[in-house]
Enzyme design. Structure first.
Site, short mmCIF file in Angstrom:
data_model
loop_
_atom_site.label_atom_id
_atom_site.label_comp_id
_atom_site.label_asym_id
_atom_site.label_seq_id
_atom_site.Cartn_x
_atom_site.Cartn_y
_atom_site.Cartn_z
N ARG A 44 61.33 36.82 84.22
CA ARG A 44 62.21 36.41 85.30
C ARG A 44 61.38 35.94 86.48
O ARG A 44 60.17 36.08 86.49
CB ARG A 44 63.16 37.56 85.69
N GLY A 45 62.09 35.38 87.48
CA GLY A 45 61.39 34.72 88.58
C GLY A 45 61.31 33.23 88.23
O GLY A 45 60.94 32.87 87.11
N ARG A 74 69.58 30.23 81.93
CA ARG A 74 69.89 30.66 83.30
C ARG A 74 70.08 29.39 84.14
O ARG A 74 69.21 28.52 84.16
CB ARG A 74 68.77 31.53 83.91
N ASP A 209 65.06 30.13 94.18
CA ASP A 209 65.34 29.67 92.83
C ASP A 209 65.70 28.19 92.79
O ASP A 209 65.52 27.52 91.78
CB ASP A 209 66.45 30.50 92.19
O1 MRU Z 1 67.13 37.22 88.77
P1 MRU Z 1 65.67 37.07 89.04
O2 MRU Z 1 64.93 38.36 89.04
O3 MRU Z 1 65.03 36.02 88.16
O4 MRU Z 1 65.62 36.50 90.53
C1 MRU Z 1 64.40 36.05 91.03
C2 MRU Z 1 64.42 35.68 92.46
O5 MRU Z 1 65.45 35.62 93.10
C3 MRU Z 1 63.10 35.29 93.07
O6 MRU Z 1 63.12 35.51 94.44
C4 MRU Z 1 62.84 33.81 92.82
O7 MRU Z 1 63.01 33.47 91.47
C5 MRU Z 1 61.49 33.42 93.25
S1 MRU Z 1 60.20 34.11 92.21
C6 MRU Z 1 58.75 33.55 92.90
#
Ligand code: MRU
Length: 308
Positions: A44-45, A74, A209
């Site tokens: 994730r991220g 996603r 994102d």
């Molecule tokens: O649902 P996630 O854990 O993938 O959400 C991630 C985030 O909101 C992060 O802040 C974003 O992807 C930036 S990661 C450098």
């Protein structure tokens, strides 16, 4: 610390759902395994899911079909579609995936260097979700900035919001801070306003994102609330993200697709059977609440400078 590694023709993914209790690597031999890992947040991220998906294209026999399936895993992080398209268009998707991973690491380095200059001496920096090495494959975005500020002797403390419902802040940000020696303190999400009111926070810094062409920024749900609170308390609110997160084709935040996840993620901590919940994984912070965007190109004080 790396979120994915290519070993003997398979993609291995460090299962972030199991952290910090266990360090388990998932072996993905098919693109569908990677899509599942992305959907279920094993990886994730925004930058990390782009990197994983690019490698997944290299695993596929039918690459166009894999691209459709991977992009659907996603919807909010634009890095995912961006990286899949790059791998799909490449003659050698594996080499392209490796190039994307290396570029994202280099972007993190530049973001951290540029952003650290914004952090004043003795700063206590509030953040949400997890934006470090496991989310990016590099030093991180928002967490990279505070990491470099700490290296330069200016960071007093990271104030990490726990990040309901999946606790990326509690499980991953605190874990990574402890591993790299960053002073950090965990708070429940609802304590952010009180911490600011008490003068315990000097700035807020978050990842992204997807950043729309007008600067509106989607990030983990709760980020918008932090931006409103920061404005009320006169604190700077920064977004740190690579250019792969900027989506010029999306005009504004209203056009960013917001992932709605299983209500059970919200309910399972103890809501009564039969209770209902909604579970948007992201929210949109309007550009006017953002003091600056930090990318690998530097610090951008306006959306027009950001998308130039
Ligand atoms: O649902 P996630 O854990 O993938 O959400 C991630 C985030 O909101 C992060 O802040 C974003 O992807 C930036 S990661 C450098």
């Amino acid at each position: 610390m790396t979120p994915v590694r290519w070993r003997e023709g398979t993609l291995e993914i460090l299962d972030q759902r199991r952290l910090p209790a266990a360090e388990v690597w998932l072996r993905c031999a098919r693109w569908q395994d990677v899509a599942d890992a992305i959907r279920t947040l094993a990886v994730r991220g925004a930058p990390a899911i782009g990197i994983a998906a690019a490698y997944a294209v290299a695993l596929a026999d039918d690459r166009p079909a894999a691209a459709v399936g991977l992009k659907a895993a996603r919807p909010t992080a634009v890095n995912l579609a961006w990286a899949v398209e790059r791998a799909l268009a490449a003659a050698d998707p594996l080499r392209e995936a490796e190039a994307i991973a290396a570029e994202e690491a280099a972007r993190c380095e530049a973001i951290a260097t540029a952003g650290a200059s914004l952090i004043p001496p003795g700063a206590r920096a509030m953040t949400i979700c997890h934006t470090g090495a496991l989310a990016t494959g590099g030093v991180g975005t928002a967490l990279g900035v505070v990491r470099y500020a700490h290296r330069e002797g200016r960071l007093r403390e990271v104030v990490a919001c726990e990040t309901r419902p999946l606790l990326q802040g509690a499980r991953l940000t605190i874990w990574e801070c402890m591993r790299i020696g960053l002073p950090a303190r965990l708070i429940v999400d609802g304590a952010a306003g009180q911490a600011m009111r008490r003068g315990e926070v000097d700035l807020v810094i978050a990842g992204a994102d997807r950043i729309a062409a007008n600067g509106d920024t989607a990030n983990k749900v709760g980020t918008y609330g932090l931006a409103v609170l920061a404005r009320h308390h006169g604190l700077p609110f920064y977004i740190a993200a690579p250019s792969s997160t900027v989506d010029r084709a999306t005009p504004d935040g209203g056009a960013i697709p917001i992932e709605e996840r299983d209500p059970d993620e919200v309910l399972r901590i103890g809501a009564p059977a039969g209770a209902r919940a909604s579970n948007p994984a992201f929210d949109v912070t309007p550009a006017e609440l953002i003091s600056a965007w930090i990318t690998e190109r530097g610090v951008h004080r306006s959306a027009s400078d950001l998308v130039r």
